[in-house]
Design an enzyme around this catalytic site. Structure first.
Site, PDB file in Angstrom:
ATOM      1  N   CYS A 114      27.760   3.834  -1.285  1.00  0.00           N
ATOM      2  CA  CYS A 114      26.556   3.706  -0.469  1.00  0.00           C
ATOM      3  C   CYS A 114      27.432   4.407   0.853  1.00  0.00           C
ATOM      4  O   CYS A 114      26.748   4.076   2.141  1.00  0.00           O
ATOM      5  CB  CYS A 114      26.055   2.843   0.060  1.00  0.00           C
ATOM      6  N   HIS A 246      23.528  -0.214   5.954  1.00  0.00           N
ATOM      7  CA  HIS A 246      22.678   0.918   4.590  1.00  0.00           C
ATOM      8  C   HIS A 246      21.896   0.020   4.323  1.00  0.00           C
ATOM      9  O   HIS A 246      21.973  -1.589   4.601  1.00  0.00           O
ATOM     10  CB  HIS A 246      24.193   0.381   4.328  1.00  0.00           C
ATOM     11  N   ASN A 276      16.722   2.395  -1.339  1.00  0.00           N
ATOM     12  CA  ASN A 276      18.253   2.283  -0.966  1.00  0.00           C
ATOM     13  C   ASN A 276      18.389   3.782  -1.727  1.00  0.00           C
ATOM     14  O   ASN A 276      18.347   4.848  -2.595  1.00  0.00           O
ATOM     15  CB  ASN A 276      18.937   1.126  -1.912  1.00  0.00           C
TER      16      ASN A 276
HETATM   17  O1  UT7 Z   1      23.684  -0.507  -2.125  1.00  0.00           O
HETATM   18  C1  UT7 Z   1      24.344  -0.435  -3.220  1.00  0.00           C
HETATM   19  C2  UT7 Z   1      24.208  -1.855  -2.763  1.00  0.00           C
HETATM   20  N1  UT7 Z   1      23.616  -2.664  -3.701  1.00  0.00           N
HETATM   21  C3  UT7 Z   1      23.039  -3.256  -2.969  1.00  0.00           C
HETATM   22  O2  UT7 Z   1      22.782  -3.771  -1.698  1.00  0.00           O
HETATM   23  C4  UT7 Z   1      21.964  -4.283  -3.673  1.00  0.00           C
HETATM   24  C5  UT7 Z   1      22.450  -6.425  -3.895  1.00  0.00           C
HETATM   25  N2  UT7 Z   1      21.247  -6.598  -4.388  1.00  0.00           N
HETATM   26  C6  UT7 Z   1      20.001  -7.628  -4.297  1.00  0.00           C
HETATM   27  O3  UT7 Z   1      19.606  -6.329  -3.577  1.00  0.00           O
HETATM   28  C7  UT7 Z   1      19.289  -8.269  -4.982  1.00  0.00           C
HETATM   29  O4  UT7 Z   1      20.697  -9.078  -5.685  1.00  0.00           O
HETATM   30  C8  UT7 Z   1      17.949  -7.460  -6.090  1.00  0.00           C
HETATM   31  C9  UT7 Z   1      17.121  -7.454  -5.253  1.00  0.00           C
HETATM   32  C10 UT7 Z   1      18.938  -6.818  -6.345  1.00  0.00           C
HETATM   33  C11 UT7 Z   1      17.783  -9.010  -6.766  1.00  0.00           C
HETATM   34  O5  UT7 Z   1      17.044  -9.959  -6.381  1.00  0.00           O
HETATM   35  P1  UT7 Z   1      17.797 -11.253  -6.622  1.00  0.00           P
HETATM   36  O6  UT7 Z   1      16.927 -12.153  -5.785  1.00  0.00           O
HETATM   37  O7  UT7 Z   1      19.022 -11.034  -6.670  1.00  0.00           O
HETATM   38  O8  UT7 Z   1      16.812 -11.249  -7.842  1.00  0.00           O
HETATM   39  P2  UT7 Z   1      17.614 -11.622  -9.595  1.00  0.00           P
HETATM   40  O9  UT7 Z   1      18.350  -9.770  -9.895  1.00  0.00           O
HETATM   41  O10 UT7 Z   1      18.806 -13.002  -8.847  1.00  0.00           O
HETATM   42  O11 UT7 Z   1      16.517 -12.198 -10.389  1.00  0.00           O
HETATM   43  C12 UT7 Z   1      15.854 -12.881  -9.867  1.00  0.00           C
HETATM   44  C13 UT7 Z   1      14.884 -12.455 -11.826  1.00  0.00           C
HETATM   45  C14 UT7 Z   1      15.148 -12.595 -12.517  1.00  0.00           C
HETATM   46  O12 UT7 Z   1      14.158 -13.362 -13.987  1.00  0.00           O
HETATM   47  P3  UT7 Z   1      14.875 -14.346 -14.227  1.00  0.00           P
HETATM   48  O13 UT7 Z   1      16.509 -14.251 -14.978  1.00  0.00           O
HETATM   49  O14 UT7 Z   1      15.260 -15.517 -13.321  1.00  0.00           O
HETATM   50  O15 UT7 Z   1      14.355 -14.812 -15.276  1.00  0.00           O
HETATM   51  C15 UT7 Z   1      15.473 -11.272 -13.188  1.00  0.00           C
HETATM   52  O16 UT7 Z   1      14.973 -10.754 -14.403  1.00  0.00           O
HETATM   53  O17 UT7 Z   1      14.168 -11.761 -11.579  1.00  0.00           O
HETATM   54  C16 UT7 Z   1      13.885 -10.850 -12.869  1.00  0.00           C
HETATM   55  N3  UT7 Z   1      13.496  -9.490 -11.862  1.00  0.00           N
HETATM   56  C17 UT7 Z   1      12.573  -8.895 -11.783  1.00  0.00           C
HETATM   57  N4  UT7 Z   1      10.914  -9.342 -11.931  1.00  0.00           N
HETATM   58  C18 UT7 Z   1      10.460  -8.452 -11.796  1.00  0.00           C
HETATM   59  C19 UT7 Z   1      14.666  -8.600 -11.611  1.00  0.00           C
HETATM   60  N5  UT7 Z   1      14.345  -7.382 -11.039  1.00  0.00           N
HETATM   61  C20 UT7 Z   1      12.967  -7.760 -11.325  1.00  0.00           C
HETATM   62  C21 UT7 Z   1      12.062  -6.758 -10.457  1.00  0.00           C
HETATM   63  N6  UT7 Z   1      10.555  -6.792 -11.105  1.00  0.00           N
HETATM   64  N7  UT7 Z   1      11.309  -5.582 -10.654  1.00  0.00           N
END
Ligand code: UT7
Length: 319
Positions: A114, A246, A276
């Site tokens: 990225c 980004h 993204n």
């Molecule tokens: O360009 C490269 C750089 N990448 C980034 O900048 C990404 C940076 N990270 C993020 O943007 C965030 O961490 C995410 C958007 C990827 C995730 O957000 P989060 O608030 O950190 O969520 P999480 O990973 O803690 O997941 C929370 C819950 C989980 O469920 P449990 O384990 O708590 O039951 C996930 O399984 O949300 C669940 N989950 C979803 N639920 C519905 C993860 N993806 C999804 C989804 N739909 N698509």
């Protein structure tokens, strides 16, 4: 003679096919509410099977040439930032060179995920300053939809396809690129990587990410990099007209802007429409915001990006 570089033209291209958040509910357990509230994304553009990274790059580049009022023959180097090249080799940049009927100029890809466009800006600026080139085509182009795991809801909703390009040209007076800062820390490999490659298993691999790790790193590293680029060119946060980070996640964009001391009114955000697009995200945001009249000539822009590696970097640019 002290030379500078400046932006002479810009262009971008997005594939016609659009995938909205609600379309995902047909094949994974997710919702528009989850995706939008966690990321700010509403839709992403997706390349067709026969639509390649080079095709998107060529279309964005042709627009950049037209906007700069230049011909293919005027370009003397191509730098293309991508994580999704058409093939393992040769470089996608060489495909752009031949499709745009350019001379036998140097052309190469930059792999910094990225952060690739920021890395490419520093390389292009340096080539111009040391008089190795006069007009450089700098492109960020991606077809990330081809390397996401469509069964992994934690990643597949986040990414999209597109391309943006600028022409960076020699300038004797006006200073366009005012400063650039680049960094990497390979010890973060396991937080964001592709589980394939020519040497490791002879496959392309899919995106694997620990989103929480990246989120925490992003805000601090983007803030530090932007502040360091500002201080390198003796500018203050008050001098910035537009902040273009980004475009990965609206929460990262807003938190970083706040930490730097910039309001939403000075922050460009296109993540809602493009998702993204990795190396393409900054040139896409830049070109579309010039086109819609938000960003104007002489505006001072602060660009910053972070991605796999980790790699990260920043650039202060006067348009
Ligand atoms: O360009 C490269 C750089 N990448 C980034 O900048 C990404 C940076 N990270 C993020 O943007 C965030 O961490 C995410 C958007 C990827 C995730 O957000 P989060 O608030 O950190 O969520 P999480 O990973 O803690 O997941 C929370 C819950 C989980 O469920 P449990 O384990 O708590 O039951 C996930 O399984 O949300 C669940 N989950 C979803 N639920 C519905 C993860 N993806 C999804 C989804 N739909 N698509």
């Amino acid at each position: 003679m002290l030379l500078n570089s400046r932006v002479l033209g810009h262009g971008h291209f997005l594939p016609a096919k659009v995938l909205e958040n609600n379309d995902f509910v047909n094949f994974i357990d997710t919702s528009d509410e989850w995706i939008y509230s966690r990321t700010g994304i509403k839709q992403r553009h997706i390349a067709l099977e026969n639509e390649l990274t080079s095709d998107l790059a060529v279309k964005a580049s042709q627009k950049a040439l037209d906007s700069a009022n230049l011909k293919s023959d005027d370009i003397d180097c191509i730098i293309l930032a991508t994580t999704t090249p058409d093939e393992t080799f040769p470089s996608t940049a060489t495909k752009v060179q031949t499709q745009l009927k350019m001379r036998n100029i140097p052309s190469f890809d930059v792999q910094a995920v990225c952060s690739g466009f920021i890395y490419s800006l520093q390389i292009a600026d340096s080539l111009i300053k040391c008089q190795k080139a006069k007009n450089i085509l700098v492109i960020g182009a991606e077809t990330l939809s081809k390397i996401v795991d469509w069964k992994d809801r934690r990643t597949c909703v986040l990414f999209g396809d597109g391309a943006g390009a600028i022409i960076l040209g020699k300038s004797k007076g006006f200073c366009g690129i005012m400063s650039t800062k680049l960094y990497s820390d390979g010890s973060w490999h396991d937080s964001l990587f592709s589980d394939g490659g020519p040497s490791i298993n002879q496959k392309v691999g899919k995106i694997r990410m620990n989103g929480k790790d990246i989120f925490k790193q992003a805000v601090n590293k983007l803030t530090e990099a932007t502040n360091e680029a500002l201080s390198e060119c003796n500018l203050d946060v008050k001098d910035i007209n537009w902040f273009i980070p980004h475009q990965a996640n609206q929460r990262i964009i807003s938190s970083t802007a706040k930490k730097i001391g910039l309001g939403e009114d000075k922050t460009i955000s296109t993540v809602r429409y493009h998702a993204n697009t990795s190396a393409a995200s900054i040139p896409l945001a830049l070109s579309s915001s010039i086109e819609n009249g938000k960003i104007k000539s002489n505006d001072i822009l602060a660009l910053c990006a972070i991605g796999g590696g980790l790699t990260w970097g920043s650039c202060i640019l006067k348009l």
